[in-house]
Design an enzyme around this catalytic site. Structure first.
Site, PDB file in Angstrom:
ATOM      1  N   ARG A  31      -0.336  -0.625   2.127  1.00 34.47           N
ATOM      2  CA  ARG A  31      -0.488  -2.292   2.551  1.00 34.47           C
ATOM      3  C   ARG A  31      -0.264  -3.086   1.262  1.00 34.47           C
ATOM      4  O   ARG A  31      -0.997  -3.826   0.884  1.00 34.47           O
ATOM      5  CB  ARG A  31      -1.725  -2.442   3.059  1.00 34.47           C
ATOM      6  CG  ARG A  31      -1.590  -4.015   3.894  1.00 34.47           C
ATOM      7  CD  ARG A  31      -2.832  -4.158   4.476  1.00 34.47           C
ATOM      8  NE  ARG A  31      -3.400  -3.104   5.523  1.00 34.47           N
ATOM      9  CZ  ARG A  31      -4.384  -2.708   5.662  1.00 34.47           C
ATOM     10  NH1 ARG A  31      -5.581  -2.968   4.941  1.00 34.47           N
ATOM     11  NH2 ARG A  31      -4.692  -1.821   6.733  1.00 34.47           N
ATOM     12  N   ARG A  49       1.773 -17.043   4.721  1.00 26.02           N
ATOM     13  CA  ARG A  49       1.288 -17.179   6.054  1.00 26.02           C
ATOM     14  C   ARG A  49       0.512 -18.513   6.438  1.00 26.02           C
ATOM     15  O   ARG A  49       0.356 -18.554   7.753  1.00 26.02           O
ATOM     16  CB  ARG A  49      -0.014 -16.113   5.770  1.00 26.02           C
ATOM     17  CG  ARG A  49       0.365 -14.709   5.782  1.00 26.02           C
ATOM     18  CD  ARG A  49       1.174 -14.333   7.208  1.00 26.02           C
ATOM     19  NE  ARG A  49       0.280 -14.863   8.597  1.00 26.02           N
ATOM     20  CZ  ARG A  49      -0.709 -14.310   9.250  1.00 26.02           C
ATOM     21  NH1 ARG A  49      -1.127 -13.186   8.680  1.00 26.02           N
ATOM     22  NH2 ARG A  49      -1.256 -14.937   9.970  1.00 26.02           N
ATOM     23  N   TYR A  56      -3.354   2.493  20.207  1.00 26.80           N
ATOM     24  CA  TYR A  56      -3.476   0.953  20.334  1.00 26.80           C
ATOM     25  C   TYR A  56      -2.762   0.547  21.882  1.00 26.80           C
ATOM     26  O   TYR A  56      -3.126  -0.524  22.420  1.00 26.80           O
ATOM     27  CB  TYR A  56      -2.433   0.342  19.349  1.00 26.80           C
ATOM     28  CG  TYR A  56      -2.792  -0.012  18.109  1.00 26.80           C
ATOM     29  CD1 TYR A  56      -3.796  -1.146  17.994  1.00 26.80           C
ATOM     30  CD2 TYR A  56      -2.500   0.542  16.919  1.00 26.80           C
ATOM     31  CE1 TYR A  56      -4.381  -1.501  16.560  1.00 26.80           C
ATOM     32  CE2 TYR A  56      -2.962   0.448  15.632  1.00 26.80           C
ATOM     33  CZ  TYR A  56      -3.872  -0.463  15.303  1.00 26.80           C
ATOM     34  OH  TYR A  56      -4.534  -0.983  14.136  1.00 26.80           O
ATOM     35  N   ARG A 100      -3.038 -10.120   2.498  1.00 25.28           N
ATOM     36  CA  ARG A 100      -3.794 -11.376   2.328  1.00 25.28           C
ATOM     37  C   ARG A 100      -4.487 -11.401   0.942  1.00 25.28           C
ATOM     38  O   ARG A 100      -4.987 -12.423   0.548  1.00 25.28           O
ATOM     39  CB  ARG A 100      -4.938 -11.299   3.271  1.00 25.28           C
ATOM     40  CG  ARG A 100      -4.495 -11.943   4.919  1.00 25.28           C
ATOM     41  CD  ARG A 100      -5.586 -11.612   5.753  1.00 25.28           C
ATOM     42  NE  ARG A 100      -5.838 -10.311   6.224  1.00 25.28           N
ATOM     43  CZ  ARG A 100      -6.904 -10.300   7.017  1.00 25.28           C
ATOM     44  NH1 ARG A 100      -7.815 -11.057   7.286  1.00 25.28           N
ATOM     45  NH2 ARG A 100      -7.164  -8.874   7.197  1.00 25.28           N
ATOM     46  N   ASP A 133       5.273  -4.141  10.697  1.00 23.37           N
ATOM     47  CA  ASP A 133       4.114  -3.843  11.410  1.00 23.37           C
ATOM     48  C   ASP A 133       4.316  -2.570  12.097  1.00 23.37           C
ATOM     49  O   ASP A 133       5.318  -2.558  12.754  1.00 23.37           O
ATOM     50  CB  ASP A 133       3.610  -5.001  12.087  1.00 23.37           C
ATOM     51  CG  ASP A 133       2.176  -4.690  12.667  1.00 23.37           C
ATOM     52  OD1 ASP A 133       2.114  -4.097  13.752  1.00 23.37           O
ATOM     53  OD2 ASP A 133       1.176  -5.035  11.875  1.00 23.37           O
TER      54      ASP A 133
END
Length: 317
Positions: A2, A15, A128, A6, A51
């Protein structure tokens, strides 16, 4: 792990104006985000910004991201009929924006910096899809797996075929290595992994391998069945911080290995952070085939300077 996220001010700025799906859907933005860590951190390779759940959109599962809550699946898979209803789709037509982002990022990157493509592994995607989002217990997933094994294998087979071709197409678009992410596979027992998951991961990796680029097989919590996880395939086996690097290497044999700094170490004081980094490097002992990496993704509260310090420490070792 990743690389973009953020914890980076440049990403947070984007974002403010764009959702995660907006960033993924617009190839210019995805390529821009892909390059941010290379420019800021000096890492040795770039990881495509995307993603793992993007295939859920053409599968018509109703993917969305709730602020602060992660992914939500509006139409989860709960029975055999739901598996049967999953539509076939054309990868280029439905996910072409991902391949366009690969092409743009590859052209923008320095020639010496390889680009890594990635996808979610069949089990992680299935979890998921069945849970309807993230889970700590995977109760619905395991109940489906145990209670409807025929439907489970059909679902996993469909996901393996989708993921394998999706990865291969990323390589054809310009990705020079591919990573299959099985982020939640550590919730399984060794028997359940071998019985319900391993054959499908193997199939996905075989299909991806047709593209002829190196494959990284990533999982977390795999220490109890590491040999089986490695046997599923991959040129590089990724291990997390729950097992010492040298112990993992002894168990998987003459394979390249990726890992395995605890992500929270990046939150520690510099002396402790550096101790953990040096311990991993010492366990690697200069052996060829080690990709220094985190055992999972960078935590949002991580200081960019701490990440850069680790990169510099590894480069200077």
């Amino acid at each position: 792990m990743r690389q973009a996220g953020r914890y980076m001010p440049a990403y947070r700025k984007l974002r403010e104006r764009h959702s995660i799906l907006d960033l993924c859907h617009h190839q210019e933005l995805a390529a821009t985000v892909t390059l941010q860590p290379v420019e800021r951190l000096g890492v040795d390779a770039a990881i495509l910004f995307a993603d793992i759940l993007l295939p859920f959109e053409p599968l018509r599962l109703g993917l969305s991201f709730a602020a602060g809550e992660g992914p939500k699946i509006a139409r989860p898979i709960r029975d055999a009929a739901d598996v049967e209803d999953l539509p076939a789709f054309n990868l280029e037509a439905e996910l072409g924006y991902v391949f366009d982002a690969v092409r743009l990022a590859r052209r923008a990157l320095p020639a010496a910096v390889p680009l890594i493509g990635f996808a979610g592994a069949p089990f992680t995607l299935a979890s998921y899809a069945i849970e309807g989002g993230a889970s700590r217990t995977f109760t619905r997933t395991k109940a489906f797996m145990y209670g409807a094994p025929e439907a489970w294998n059909k679902l996993m087979g469909k996901l393996a075929a989708l993921v394998g071709e999706y990865l291969a197409m990323q390589a054809r678009a310009g990705a020079q290595a591919l990573q299959l992410f099985d982020s939640w596979v550590g919730c399984l027992s060794p028997h359940d992994y071998r019985t319900y998951v391993q054959p499908h991961s193997t199939r996905a990796l075989q299909l991806a391998g047709a593209a002829g680029v190196p494959l990284i097989h990533f999982g977390t919590g795999t220490a109890t069945f590491l040999e089986d996880f490695a046997a599923a395939g991959g040129d590089v086996i990724s291990v997390d911080w729950r097992i010492p690097l040298d112990a993992a290497w002894t168990r998987i044999g003459a394979r390249a290995i990726q890992g395995n700094l605890e992500p929270a170490a990046l939150l520690a004081p510099a002396a402790e952070r550096n101790r953990q980094v040096r311990d991993i490097l010492q366990r690697a002992g200069g052996r060829p085939g080690h990709i220094f990496n985190l055992g999972h993704g960078i935590l949002p509260e991580t200081d960019v300077a701490a990440v850069r310090a680790v990169v510099d420490l590894v480069h200077g070792a």
